[in-house]
Design a protein around this motif. Structure first.
Motif, PDB file in Angstrom:
ATOM      1  N   TYR A 108       0.832  -1.201   0.000  1.00 26.03           N
ATOM      2  CA  TYR A 108       0.000   0.000   0.000  1.00 26.03           C
ATOM      3  C   TYR A 108       0.869   1.254   0.000  1.00 26.03           C
ATOM      4  O   TYR A 108       2.029   1.244   0.413  1.00 26.03           O
ATOM      5  CB  TYR A 108      -0.895   0.041   1.243  1.00 26.03           C
ATOM      6  CG  TYR A 108      -2.011  -0.976   1.270  1.00 26.03           C
ATOM      7  CD1 TYR A 108      -3.118  -0.826   0.451  1.00 26.03           C
ATOM      8  CD2 TYR A 108      -1.963  -2.065   2.136  1.00 26.03           C
ATOM      9  CE1 TYR A 108      -4.157  -1.748   0.486  1.00 26.03           C
ATOM     10  CE2 TYR A 108      -2.991  -2.985   2.180  1.00 26.03           C
ATOM     11  CZ  TYR A 108      -4.085  -2.826   1.352  1.00 26.03           C
ATOM     12  OH  TYR A 108      -5.100  -3.741   1.397  1.00 26.03           O
ATOM     13  N   ARG A 109       0.248   2.335  -0.446  1.00 31.17           N
ATOM     14  CA  ARG A 109       0.821   3.671  -0.287  1.00 31.17           C
ATOM     15  C   ARG A 109      -0.092   4.443   0.659  1.00 31.17           C
ATOM     16  O   ARG A 109      -1.262   4.641   0.366  1.00 31.17           O
ATOM     17  CB  ARG A 109       0.946   4.382  -1.637  1.00 31.17           C
ATOM     18  CG  ARG A 109       1.883   3.668  -2.603  1.00 31.17           C
ATOM     19  CD  ARG A 109       2.035   4.444  -3.895  1.00 31.17           C
ATOM     20  NE  ARG A 109       2.853   3.717  -4.850  1.00 31.17           N
ATOM     21  CZ  ARG A 109       4.172   3.836  -4.926  1.00 31.17           C
ATOM     22  NH1 ARG A 109       4.801   4.649  -4.092  1.00 31.17           N
ATOM     23  NH2 ARG A 109       4.866   3.145  -5.815  1.00 31.17           N
ATOM     24  N   ARG A 110       0.460   4.866   1.787  1.00 29.19           N
ATOM     25  CA  ARG A 110      -0.362   5.417   2.871  1.00 29.19           C
ATOM     26  C   ARG A 110      -0.479   6.929   2.780  1.00 29.19           C
ATOM     27  O   ARG A 110       0.478   7.644   2.464  1.00 29.19           O
ATOM     28  CB  ARG A 110       0.222   5.021   4.223  1.00 29.19           C
ATOM     29  CG  ARG A 110      -0.410   5.722   5.423  1.00 29.19           C
ATOM     30  CD  ARG A 110      -0.318   4.895   6.671  1.00 29.19           C
ATOM     31  NE  ARG A 110      -1.130   3.689   6.578  1.00 29.19           N
ATOM     32  CZ  ARG A 110      -1.325   2.851   7.603  1.00 29.19           C
ATOM     33  NH1 ARG A 110      -0.755   3.079   8.767  1.00 29.19           N
ATOM     34  NH2 ARG A 110      -2.078   1.777   7.454  1.00 29.19           N
ATOM     35  N   GLN A 111      -1.681   7.402   3.076  1.00 26.30           N
ATOM     36  CA  GLN A 111      -1.975   8.823   3.175  1.00 26.30           C
ATOM     37  C   GLN A 111      -2.712   9.063   4.490  1.00 26.30           C
ATOM     38  O   GLN A 111      -3.693   8.379   4.797  1.00 26.30           O
ATOM     39  CB  GLN A 111      -2.842   9.287   1.999  1.00 26.30           C
ATOM     40  CG  GLN A 111      -3.308  10.733   2.112  1.00 26.30           C
ATOM     41  CD  GLN A 111      -4.319  11.106   1.048  1.00 26.30           C
ATOM     42  OE1 GLN A 111      -4.692  10.280   0.206  1.00 26.30           O
ATOM     43  NE2 GLN A 111      -4.785  12.339   1.072  1.00 26.30           N
ATOM     44  N   LEU A 112      -2.253  10.008   5.276  1.00 25.18           N
ATOM     45  CA  LEU A 112      -2.893  10.348   6.547  1.00 25.18           C
ATOM     46  C   LEU A 112      -3.837  11.519   6.328  1.00 25.18           C
ATOM     47  O   LEU A 112      -3.459  12.545   5.740  1.00 25.18           O
ATOM     48  CB  LEU A 112      -1.851  10.690   7.612  1.00 25.18           C
ATOM     49  CG  LEU A 112      -0.903   9.560   8.003  1.00 25.18           C
ATOM     50  CD1 LEU A 112       0.035  10.016   9.110  1.00 25.18           C
ATOM     51  CD2 LEU A 112      -1.672   8.318   8.454  1.00 25.18           C
ATOM     52  N   ALA A 122      -6.090   6.661   8.429  1.00 26.57           N
ATOM     53  CA  ALA A 122      -5.090   6.183   7.479  1.00 26.57           C
ATOM     54  C   ALA A 122      -5.791   5.710   6.209  1.00 26.57           C
ATOM     55  O   ALA A 122      -6.630   4.802   6.253  1.00 26.57           O
ATOM     56  CB  ALA A 122      -4.274   5.050   8.086  1.00 26.57           C
ATOM     57  N   ASP A 124      -5.101   3.895   2.804  1.00 32.29           N
ATOM     58  CA  ASP A 124      -4.117   3.050   2.130  1.00 32.29           C
ATOM     59  C   ASP A 124      -4.540   2.843   0.679  1.00 32.29           C
ATOM     60  O   ASP A 124      -5.610   2.287   0.408  1.00 32.29           O
ATOM     61  CB  ASP A 124      -3.987   1.707   2.850  1.00 32.29           C
ATOM     62  CG  ASP A 124      -3.312   1.860   4.201  1.00 32.29           C
ATOM     63  OD1 ASP A 124      -2.514   2.805   4.356  1.00 32.29           O
ATOM     64  OD2 ASP A 124      -3.587   1.054   5.103  1.00 32.29           O
ATOM     65  N   ASP A 161      -8.400  -3.602   9.765  1.00 36.13           N
ATOM     66  CA  ASP A 161      -7.748  -2.605   8.943  1.00 36.13           C
ATOM     67  C   ASP A 161      -7.015  -3.299   7.812  1.00 36.13           C
ATOM     68  O   ASP A 161      -7.170  -4.507   7.595  1.00 36.13           O
ATOM     69  CB  ASP A 161      -6.797  -1.734   9.775  1.00 36.13           C
ATOM     70  CG  ASP A 161      -5.797  -2.571  10.568  1.00 36.13           C
ATOM     71  OD1 ASP A 161      -5.438  -3.660  10.084  1.00 36.13           O
ATOM     72  OD2 ASP A 161      -5.398  -2.161  11.665  1.00 36.13           O
ATOM     73  N   SER A 162      -6.225  -2.551   7.102  1.00 34.66           N
ATOM     74  CA  SER A 162      -5.520  -3.113   5.958  1.00 34.66           C
ATOM     75  C   SER A 162      -4.209  -3.772   6.335  1.00 34.66           C
ATOM     76  O   SER A 162      -3.574  -4.422   5.515  1.00 34.66           O
ATOM     77  CB  SER A 162      -5.231  -2.004   4.940  1.00 34.66           C
ATOM     78  OG  SER A 162      -4.457  -0.980   5.533  1.00 34.66           O
ATOM     79  N   THR A 163      -3.784  -3.620   7.597  1.00 34.72           N
ATOM     80  CA  THR A 163      -2.485  -4.150   7.999  1.00 34.72           C
ATOM     81  C   THR A 163      -2.572  -5.218   9.064  1.00 34.72           C
ATOM     82  O   THR A 163      -1.545  -5.704   9.523  1.00 34.72           O
ATOM     83  CB  THR A 163      -1.605  -3.015   8.540  1.00 34.72           C
ATOM     84  OG1 THR A 163      -2.255  -2.404   9.667  1.00 34.72           O
ATOM     85  CG2 THR A 163      -1.373  -1.966   7.475  1.00 34.72           C
ATOM     86  N   ASN A 195      -9.277   3.060   6.657  1.00 36.31           N
ATOM     87  CA  ASN A 195      -9.165   2.411   7.959  1.00 36.31           C
ATOM     88  C   ASN A 195      -9.914   3.212   9.021  1.00 36.31           C
ATOM     89  O   ASN A 195      -9.950   4.451   8.982  1.00 36.31           O
ATOM     90  CB  ASN A 195      -7.697   2.286   8.362  1.00 36.31           C
ATOM     91  CG  ASN A 195      -6.915   1.389   7.421  1.00 36.31           C
ATOM     92  OD1 ASN A 195      -7.120   0.191   7.376  1.00 36.31           O
ATOM     93  ND2 ASN A 195      -6.016   1.984   6.646  1.00 36.31           N
ATOM     94  N   GLY A 200      -4.753   0.488  11.903  1.00 38.68           N
ATOM     95  CA  GLY A 200      -3.739   0.666  10.879  1.00 38.68           C
ATOM     96  C   GLY A 200      -2.463   1.250  11.425  1.00 38.68           C
ATOM     97  O   GLY A 200      -1.690   1.866  10.682  1.00 38.68           O
TER      98      GLY A 200
END
Length: 591
Positions: A108-112, A122, A124, A161-163, A195, A200
């Motif tokens: 994933y590429r994460r953006q807050l 988060a 993703d 979540d994704s993680t 998320n 996450g």
């Protein structure tokens, strides 16, 4: 007595003659029958059907365009679902989803993203461009603002979540979320996992926690993505508790959501019914305890904040989801009771107002979300909803194939969203024009505000005046059902238009210094005459109505007055009789 003992001895001798292997076989058969019943296996049923699987049942409105133009083109929705033979049990499928299955490999590429109350979410991302070519660093992982590639927003389930940060349910979330994300990205769509706050690997940055009915986060994420990427159609998929949140959000927003289409997978629908279901039998109570462990793990990650808001000792000793919601969710979210929280946050209350094409998938043998909570009639009454149910599938599992490498519902969602994107059924956000009052505006704040007119006059105008002015300027808005238009309204409209024309004429003639004073005098006289006419026109309908009322109800009013006098006369005689006898007039009459 001797006879009884002899009978017992004979039975023991007969039992001793049976080989021990037979007892072992009998015990094995009994244990197998118990496990078959306890685990709700259906392998024998699949065998009797020739391993063809159970047919997918569709529930929809007879006049549904979503079914006719979208769902009817989905091959998986009109076929059969056959579970993996060695996972022919809802419990085995659910457990395998959490602990044994393999998921696609990607990064994933994460953006807050920070929401209005200070909380952090988060986001993703997995872009379509990253699935088309190997990730060698050539892609910068950003989406252009004018990109028209569809975006799918994924809403995970409880403590998910994704993680896979915490809880046993998080492992299953990582798997099914990754399957969905990879499948949609491979189809050329950009996918983002929203998320829940606090998951996450992100800390809680406000005094607000998410719950099964918390829709503010998804609302902000959807609005943010719609504003940042206005050319990209938005779609949403929710699973488990995330499906409940998604459907509730869609029902709350109605026509105003920018989401073009959505899918709900294994939603609990009615949280109160689901809560009672998972505490009914032994196997369901095991799931309830496992979910409670996941919730306590989520709470432990944010102990400094949660211990300040609620009773931390009671939270750590919770043995069920209901106890956790009582000690944590209801306290933080300020619900009176757990049942109140469950009733208000159940998506079954909002399915009727969903205005976007929505595919709902549920398994009838779901060990967590019972079939008793599925809103069959509500889904059938809404033309935008298509409900697909399968006899088997477990909870968010639906494994298929001999190697259990695919999830049936992921394929169905991909087909549905792709067909929806290519059809005219995609939802378009309702544009709100001429909004007079915001929905968040206080009903007390309705005082007059200052309006500067075209001729320089200052007038106080209320919200009602604004509505009346709009209706006068546009008479078509106040047409009657029979096509006629109010004569008085047209007359006032013409006077207003005449007033505007005269004001424009006066403005243009003010350039001539010789006629300026005369124009001002004429303008003042016209305004006075128009004001008098307006007052007369405003009073005339009231006078007319009063005259009609008096003419039509005059006799009734006289009868009412007569009845009032007759009925009140005895009471008046009792109250004032004594005073009348003591008065001078009474003494004079007696003399």
């Amino acid at each position: 007595m001797a006879t009884a003992e002899s009978v017992g001895e004979l039975l023991l001798r007969a039992a001793a003659l049976v080989p021990p292997a037979h007892y072992a076989v009998a015990a094995l058969v009994l244990a197998s029958a118990f496990l078959y019943r306890f685990l709700e296996l259906h392998v024998l049923g699949d065998l009797l059907r020739g391993f063809r699987g159970g047919r997918v049942a569709l529930t929809f409105h007879p006049d549904s365009h979503v079914y006719r133009l979208v769902a009817s083109k989905c091959r998986s929705l009109h076929g059969r679902y056959l579970a993996t033979p060695w996972l022919a049990s809802p419990h085995l499928q659910t457990l395998f989803l959490g602990f044994g299955a393999r998921s696609p490999s990607f990064t994933y590429r994460r953006q807050l993203y920070t929401v209005r109350d200070g909380g952090t979410i988060a986001l993703d991302w997995l872009l379509a461009s990253e699935c088309e070519v190997p990730d060698d660093g050539s892609s910068d992982g950003t989406v252009p603002d004018d990109d028209s590639t569809p975006i799918v927003i994924v809403v995970p389930g409880l403590t998910s979540d994704s993680t896979a940060a915490v809880g046993p349910d998080s492992y299953s979330t990582e798997l099914y979320v990754r399957h969905l994300v990879f499948s949609m990205a491979s189809e050329g769509w950009n996918v983002v996992v929203g998320n829940h706050r606090g998951l996450g690997g992100i800390s809680i940055t406000s005094d607000c926690f998410y719950n099964g009915g918390w829709t503010e986060d998804i609302r902000e994420v959807v609005n943010y993505l719609h504003q940042k990427y206005p050319e990209a159609p938005l779609f949403a998929v929710g699973a488990s508790l995330g499906a409940n949140i998604l459907v509730k959000y869609l029902g709350e927003e109605g026509e105003n959501t920018p989401v073009a289409g959505a899918a709900s997978i294994c939603s609990p629908w009615d949280l109160l019914v689901t809560s009672r279901f998972i505490s009914r039998t032994l196997v369901q109570r095991c799931y309830d305890k496992a979910l409670a462990i996941g919730l306590k793990g989520y709470a432990k990650l944010h102990q400094p904040v949660l211990a300040r808001l609620a009773n931390w000792e009671a939270i750590t000793t919770s043995r069920s989801t209901r106890e956790f919601d009582h000690h944590a969710t209801c306290v933080v979210a300020k619900y009176e009771t757990v049942d109140t929280f469950y009733r208000k946050c159940s998506s079954v209350n909002y399915i009727g107002t969903v205005s976007v094409p929505l595919l709902c998938i549920s398994a009838l043998d779901d060990p967590l979300c019972t079939r008793e909570a599925i809103p069959w009639d509500e889904c059938k009454a809404n033309k935008n909803v298509v409900l697909a149910t399968t006899p088997n599938g477990g909870h968010v599992a639906f494994f298929q194939g001999i190697t259990a490498g695919r999830l049936w519902w992921v394929e169905s969602v991909s087909e549905f969203l792709t067909a929806l994107h290519d059809s005219p059924c995609m939802h378009q956000q309702k544009t709100q024009e001429h909004v007079v009052q915001s929905s968040l505006e206080s009903s007390i704040d309705k005082g007059p505000y200052v309006n500067l007119l075209e001729d320089g006059m200052v007038a106080a105008v209320t919200n009602e005046d604004t509505n009346i002015h709009d209706s006068l300027v546009n008479p078509s808005k106040t047409d009657h059902s029979d096509g006629t238009v109010d004569v008085e309204q047209n007359r006032v409209t013409k006077m207003l238009q005449g007033d505007r024309r005269s004001a424009i004429t006066n403005t243009s003639s003010s350039e001539d210094n010789t006629t300026h004073s005369q124009s001002c005098v004429r303008s003042q006289e016209q305004r006075e005459e128009l004001s008098t006419d307006k007052i007369h026109d405003a009073i005339a309908p009231v006078k007319k109505s009063m005259n009609q009322l008096i003419r039509s109800q005059g006799r009734s009013l006289w009868w009412l007055a007569y009845i009032a006098v007759v009925t009140s006369w005895p009471l008046l005689s009792v109250l004032y009789g004594k005073k009348f006898r003591n008065s001078l007039l009474a003494k004079w009459l007696r003399s």
